[in-house]
Design a protein around this motif. Structure first.
Motif, PDB file in Angstrom:
ATOM      1  N   GLY A 148     110.506  37.361  49.602  1.00  0.00           N
ATOM      2  CA  GLY A 148     110.795  35.987  49.517  1.00  0.00           C
ATOM      3  C   GLY A 148     111.343  35.382  48.421  1.00  0.00           C
ATOM      4  O   GLY A 148     112.794  36.033  48.068  1.00  0.00           O
ATOM      5  N   GLU A 149     111.005  34.703  47.558  1.00  0.00           N
ATOM      6  CA  GLU A 149     111.861  33.953  46.395  1.00  0.00           C
ATOM      7  C   GLU A 149     111.916  35.061  45.243  1.00  0.00           C
ATOM      8  O   GLU A 149     110.808  35.886  45.016  1.00  0.00           O
ATOM      9  CB  GLU A 149     110.906  32.656  45.846  1.00  0.00           C
ATOM     10  CG  GLU A 149     111.108  31.734  46.730  1.00  0.00           C
ATOM     11  CD  GLU A 149     110.474  30.297  46.406  1.00  0.00           C
ATOM     12  OE1 GLU A 149     110.246  30.396  45.322  1.00  0.00           O
ATOM     13  OE2 GLU A 149     110.179  29.370  46.952  1.00  0.00           O
TER      14      GLU A 149
ATOM     15  N   ARG B  92     117.006  34.217  48.665  1.00  0.00           N
ATOM     16  CA  ARG B  92     115.576  34.798  48.627  1.00  0.00           C
ATOM     17  C   ARG B  92     116.064  36.321  48.712  1.00  0.00           C
ATOM     18  O   ARG B  92     117.042  36.638  49.172  1.00  0.00           O
ATOM     19  CB  ARG B  92     114.901  34.221  49.935  1.00  0.00           C
ATOM     20  CG  ARG B  92     115.411  34.613  51.058  1.00  0.00           C
ATOM     21  CD  ARG B  92     114.610  34.024  52.254  1.00  0.00           C
ATOM     22  NE  ARG B  92     115.477  33.962  53.646  1.00  0.00           N
ATOM     23  CZ  ARG B  92     115.292  34.956  54.292  1.00  0.00           C
ATOM     24  NH1 ARG B  92     114.631  35.953  53.915  1.00  0.00           N
ATOM     25  NH2 ARG B  92     115.945  35.063  55.549  1.00  0.00           N
TER      26      ARG B  92
ATOM     27  N   SER C 131     106.395  32.962  47.369  1.00  0.00           N
ATOM     28  CA  SER C 131     107.091  31.676  46.859  1.00  0.00           C
ATOM     29  C   SER C 131     106.413  31.308  45.561  1.00  0.00           C
ATOM     30  O   SER C 131     105.224  32.049  44.908  1.00  0.00           O
ATOM     31  CB  SER C 131     107.040  30.435  47.956  1.00  0.00           C
ATOM     32  OG  SER C 131     105.583  30.180  48.130  1.00  0.00           O
TER      33      SER C 131
ATOM     34  N   GLY D  69     106.686  24.991  49.241  1.00  0.00           N
ATOM     35  CA  GLY D  69     107.971  25.187  48.753  1.00  0.00           C
ATOM     36  C   GLY D  69     109.136  24.161  49.735  1.00  0.00           C
ATOM     37  O   GLY D  69     110.295  24.398  49.523  1.00  0.00           O
TER      38      GLY D  69
END
Length: 331
Positions: A123-124, A330, A78, A83
């Protein structure tokens, strides 16, 4: 075989010890003609020991023992490791910290190569790309090493390195993008809640949990996912020298390291020692010494991280229930 760097450090230490020994003998053995002579040898030895420590510190500054920087990417990726309204897992990866470590290693004149240790499910999207770009900026050989998991955003990051290593049983792949939302519309109706939004722009509240999505909104959000996926495929195919059609044909599957190697998703299989030997061969040295680079965090941030771990222990079980329900993307 001792490296030239090690020989240089040893030479500095021996020279410093000899100089301090000469000073100690001159001050405490030769010159005095009083009772201090009885303690002269002892003082000389103390001076030599202090001299060795001082010379060792000088040698460490002039010729550090490491020539490879290791940066670890562990846990979900992240922007800042958090987050959400509740604390995320303490093992999540703050992308900005990772970028800072890689850039610091790149600025360190003693670092000749970068070892990126990957154990992440992804993840992001943008934070993963930031880490990949930092790895690409590094001026020297770069090797990504997958330990347990190198999936999704982790593979995105690996595509920025010169080569990717994995273990036989490492989990590799998942080259895809997911967009998800919680549909709480029916639940809200049962308990007497209704959604009323005041927006400017037709799609401003697309994906909001408390309202039913229209077909147009679904098409719009799916378009975002598809655009990110196209970008992901492009990054991976360019960085890993793979055909875009091959990347798409994986359909976001995960593979064990051995199979990933067979189909070309992984360059080499081996242990950590094998990776270090390969880096040494690229640097044309007998062996390398790896230094683990960690983020430089102010005291208040370290205290905040400790408090986050405590909060996570109490609050992680509620995270799946208390989220805001908005549409999230994501890898």
């Amino acid at each position: 075989m001792v490296s030239s760097r090690g020989i240089g450090r040893l030479a500095i230490v021996l020279l410093g010890a000899a100089l301090f020994a000469a000073v100690g003998v001159g001050l405490f053995v030769v010159a005095p003609e009083t009772l201090a002579d009885l303690f002269g040898v002892l003082f000389a030895l103390v001076t030599v020991v202090l001299g060795i420590r001082f010379a060792g510190n000088v040698a460490g500054s002039l010729l550090p023992a490491y020539d490879v920087a290791e940066v670890a990417v562990e846990g979900p990726i992240s922007r800042d490791g958090g987050g959400g309204p509740l604390p995320s897992s303490p093992r999540s990866t703050p992308a900005d910290d990772i970028v800072e470590q890689i850039d610091r290693a790149n600025d360190d004149e003693n670092v000749d190569a970068l070892l990126l240790k990957l154990n992440t499910p992804g993840g992001e999207v943008v934070p993963s790309d930031d880490i990949k770009l930092a790895a690409e900026r590094f001026d020297g050989p770069t090797a990504a090493y997958a330990t347990d998991v190198c999936a999704s955003g982790g593979y995105w990051i690996a595509s920025g390195c010169d080569e990717l290593w994995a273990r036989d049983a490492s989990v590799v792949g998942s080259i895809g993008v997911i967009g998800a939302r919680v549909n709480a519309n029916e639940l809200a109706e049962k308990i007497g809640l209704s959604y009323e939004g005041f927006t400017a722009g037709e799609y401003k509240d697309a994906g909001t949990a408390l309202k039913e999505m229209t077909d147009d909104e679904r098409e719009y959000l799916q378009g975002l996912v598809d655009d990110y996926y196209d970008h992901f495929v492009e990054r991976v195919s360019d960085g890993r020298d793979l055909e875009p059609s091959f990347v798409r044909d994986t359909e976001a599957r995960v593979y064990l390291g051995e199979q990933a190697h067979e189909i070309g998703l992984v360059d080499e299989l081996g242990t950590r020692e094998d990776v270090e030997d390969a880096i040494a061969a690229r640097l044309e040295v007998d062996e390398v010494t790896v230094e683990e680079f960690e983020p430089t965090r102010p005291l208040m941030r370290r205290l905040g991280a400790g408090a986050q771990r405590v909060a996570y222990a109490f609050g992680s079980g509620l995270a799946g229930i208390a989220g805001d329900g908005e549409f999230r993307l994501r890898t």
